[in-house]
Design a protein around this motif. Structure first.
Motif, short mmCIF file in Angstrom:
data_model
loop_
_atom_site.label_atom_id
_atom_site.label_comp_id
_atom_site.label_asym_id
_atom_site.label_seq_id
_atom_site.Cartn_x
_atom_site.Cartn_y
_atom_site.Cartn_z
N PRO A 102 -36.76 25.38 -53.41
CA PRO A 102 -37.09 23.98 -53.17
C PRO A 102 -35.83 23.15 -52.92
O PRO A 102 -35.87 22.14 -52.23
CB PRO A 102 -37.77 23.55 -54.48
N SER A 103 -34.70 23.62 -53.47
CA SER A 103 -33.44 22.89 -53.32
C SER A 103 -32.29 23.88 -53.53
O SER A 103 -32.50 24.97 -54.08
CB SER A 103 -33.34 21.77 -54.36
N LEU A 104 -31.10 23.49 -53.13
CA LEU A 104 -29.94 24.36 -53.38
C LEU A 104 -29.62 24.40 -54.87
O LEU A 104 -29.29 25.44 -55.43
CB LEU A 104 -28.72 23.87 -52.59
N SER A 105 -29.77 23.26 -55.54
CA SER A 105 -29.41 23.22 -56.97
C SER A 105 -30.36 24.07 -57.82
O SER A 105 -30.00 24.46 -58.93
CB SER A 105 -29.33 21.79 -57.48
N ALA A 106 -31.57 24.37 -57.29
CA ALA A 106 -32.51 25.21 -58.04
C ALA A 106 -31.92 26.58 -58.33
O ALA A 106 -32.32 27.26 -59.28
CB ALA A 106 -33.81 25.35 -57.26
N LEU A 107 -30.95 26.99 -57.51
CA LEU A 107 -30.31 28.29 -57.70
C LEU A 107 -29.30 28.27 -58.83
O LEU A 107 -28.86 29.30 -59.31
CB LEU A 107 -29.51 28.64 -56.44
N LEU A 108 -28.89 27.08 -59.24
CA LEU A 108 -27.68 26.95 -60.04
C LEU A 108 -27.93 26.58 -61.49
O LEU A 108 -26.99 26.31 -62.25
CB LEU A 108 -26.75 25.89 -59.40
#
Ligand code: FAD
Length: 360
Positions: free
Chosen positions: A154-160
């Motif tokens: 859903p977002s790049l930050s969801a990976l982090l």
């Protein structure tokens, strides 16, 4: 021994994500790819790379950055050609700026032109056999020690962060892989048209340029050729080693329609056999009937285009207390193959600059 301070995530497994991930590995980083769609998956309008012709016909007229990226890519492909004798250069094509780009560019004499043409040119360039090239990139990445996971973000930050992390599975599925770290030194964003909708990016300058093409069975066709009609329509044919030929096509900005349109198929066929009668079997060339074309597939792809051109730059992303650098590498429109290695080189240079500023 892997060092966590060299962990890098690449989001996207199209030609841009794969080329970038390979060069990042070559530069000594530990690279993990995350993507919804990989080569050899079912074709999708969310994955532009599977639909391309693809040839190297410079868009350098669109600016100095693209000129440099395409030149570097041309050099890299010529290097690959030496390694892989099955890949063969093709020739033909026309346009003013091309004479500066391709060393053997030559304007055709009037007696060399097809009857309907008023201007033409010939030069040597490259065709990229996409169904063969994408799996080659994927295998090269995995063989060089890269890891890959399938996920929809859903977002790049969801990976982090642990809290929002979506489910992911190792790719290929039977590969044994421990879960990736939460702490990469950077994320490289190669999401193509996904940059319009993925959280933390939401780049509204990104839009599709719809490309409708046909795959024609015509193993006797060897040349790559483009024909520009007075009304703006472009007919082009790009042969593949399998004996299939890509017959294009359309360039329709902001058109998301995912299926072929019967009237467009008819147009592509009609103009195609006028420009390139050799698409028909020799016995059927006289009558020039579109129904005699051996159509294997009707295709629609969405070129990930961006107002202002390719985005190759660093953005800082706040994730809780941390700041994670994002290296953007997307928005290649109709030139993703021919600018792939140049763009990947530039993205890895940006990545190295992140490391340098960290250690300064
Ligand atoms: C008909 C047609 C003809 C073309 N001809 C040529 C040609 O002759 N020469 C040329 O150079 N180029 C050509 N192109 C253009 C070329 O195909 C594109 O520029 C290139 O494929 C873009 O690659 P990409 O990796 O940026 O995007 P894509 O191939 O679209 O890959 C995007 C990746 O990001 C992933 N992704 C996106 N969002 C998310 C998310 N939220 N979560 C997880 N993963 C995500 C996708 O799953 C995918 O893996 C053509 C294109 C078309 C359609």
């Amino acid at each position: 021994m892997q060092r966590n301070d060299l962990d890098v995530f690449v989001v996207g497994a199209g030609v841009i994500g794969l080329s970038t991930a390979i060069l990042a590995l070559d530069a000594g980083f530990n690279v993990t790819i995350f993507a919804e769609i990989f080569p050899a998956d079912e074709k999708s309008t969310k994955y532009a790379s599977c639909w391309a012709g693809a040839d190297h016909i410079s868009f350098a007229a669109t600016g100095a950055l693209m000129h440099r990226l395409e030149q570097e890519t041309f050099g890299a492909f010529m290097g690959l050609l030496k390694e892989d004798p099955l890949l063969q250069p093709n020739d033909q094509k026309t346009n003013e700026h091309l004479s500066k780009f391709y060393s053997d560019f030559r304007t055709l004499d009037a007696n060399e032109l097809p009857k309907t043409a008023v201007h033409g040119a010939t030069f040597s360039t490259l065709c990229i056999d996409v169904p063969r090239y994408l799996p080659y990139l994927m295998l090269r990445f995995l063989a060089s020690g890269g890891r890959a996971f399938r996920t929809t973000l859903p977002s790049l930050s969801a990976l982090l962060s642990d809290r929002n992390r979506p489910a992911f599975e190792a790719f290929p599925v039977n590969s044994s892989s421990s879960p990736p770290t939460l702490h990469p030194i950077a994320v490289i964003n190669c999401t193509g048209i996904g940059a319009l909708s993925i959280g933390d990016v939401l780049d509204t300058d990104v839009y599709p340029t719809r490309g409708e093409v046909l795959i024609i069975r015509a193993p006797w066709v060897q040349r790559d050729s483009t024909f520009r009609w007075k009304d703006g329509h472009v007919s082009y044919m790009i042969p593949r080693q399998s004996g299939d030929v890509i017959l294009g096509g359309t360039f329709q900005p902001d058109d998301w329609h995912p299926k072929s349109r019967p009237e467009t198929v008819k147009l592509i066929k009609g103009r195609g056999i006028q420009a390139f009668p050799e698409l028909l079997h020799q016995a059927k060339r006289e009558t020039r009937n579109i129904d005699d074309l051996d159509v294997v597939e009707e295709c629609v792809g969405l070129r990930p285009t961006r107002k202002g051109g390719v985005r190759l730059e660093i953005q800082s992303l706040a994730v809780g207390e941390r700041i994670i650098p994002i290296v953007h590498n997307y928005g290649h429109g109709g030139a993703g193959y021919q600018s792939s290695w140049g763009s990947a080189t530039q993205a890895v240079e940006l990545l190295k600059s992140v490391l340098r500023s960290d250690s300064a």
